[in-house]
Design an enzyme around this catalytic site. Structure first.
Site, PDB file in Angstrom:
ATOM      1  CB  CYS A  56      -0.896   0.009   1.229  1.00 27.33           C
ATOM      2  SG  CYS A  56      -2.070  -1.348   1.312  1.00 27.33           S
ATOM      3  CD  GLU A  58      -2.523   4.076   2.696  1.00 31.45           C
ATOM      4  OE1 GLU A  58      -3.742   4.308   2.719  1.00 31.45           O
ATOM      5  OE2 GLU A  58      -2.012   3.235   1.923  1.00 31.45           O
ATOM      6  CB  CYS A  97      -6.318  -1.187   3.966  1.00 30.33           C
ATOM      7  SG  CYS A  97      -4.589  -1.649   4.233  1.00 30.33           S
ATOM      8  CB  CYS A 100      -2.338   1.115   6.009  1.00 30.10           C
ATOM      9  SG  CYS A 100      -1.564   0.527   4.493  1.00 30.10           S
TER      10      CYS A 100
END
Length: 143
Positions: A56, A58, A97, A100
């Site tokens: 991801c 992040e 998500c 994260c």
């Protein structure tokens, strides 16, 4: 929470989103992370045909910052864009998500701000504690 330049963080997230690699989902995500030292680290989502192998945006930004020796964080901006007609992907505010959010609790305090931006003018801000109540905390608390 100290004041910081939200516009610079939002612009950085939109700019890095152009580098996302999302051929499978068609959902391009950019993240910009502000450190206590004033530096901004960016990351994008990088997909893989074996979905669990991707990363991801992040966590990508956090990894860049941590690899550079940073350990104290103020805020993050996340922005996403659907580049296909996948009905399963929303064009609403892009939110981190669960994985994260849990990752952030390792390095951030409850007041850490997450900006979800549709544009420089259209964004919302949430505290990490609001997005991740009841986080798994091995030693009893956020940093």
């Amino acid at each position: 929470m100290s004041e910081y330049d939200k516009t610079a963080l939002i612009k950085a997230a939109f700019e890095v989103r152009k580098n996302a690699y999302a051929p499978y989902s068609g959902y391009y995500v950019g993240a910009a992370l502000l450190t206590e030292s004033g530096k901004i680290f960016t990351g994008t989502n990088v997909e893989n045909s074996s979905f669990p192998v991707g990363v991801c945006a992040e966590r990508s930004a956090f990894a860049a910052a941590i690899s550079s020796g940073e350990r104290k964080f103020i805020a993050m901006c996340v922005t996403g864009e659907r580049n296909n007609n996948n009905p399963l992907i929303s064009n609403d505010y892009c939110m981190p998500c669960g994985m994260c959010r849990q990752f952030m609790t390792e390095f951030c305090d409850k007041e850490f701000e997450i900006i979800s931006a549709k544009s420089e003018e259209d964004y919302q801000i949430n505290k990490l504690d609001t997005l991740m109540p009841g986080a798994f905390l091995l030693f009893g608390g956020f940093t």
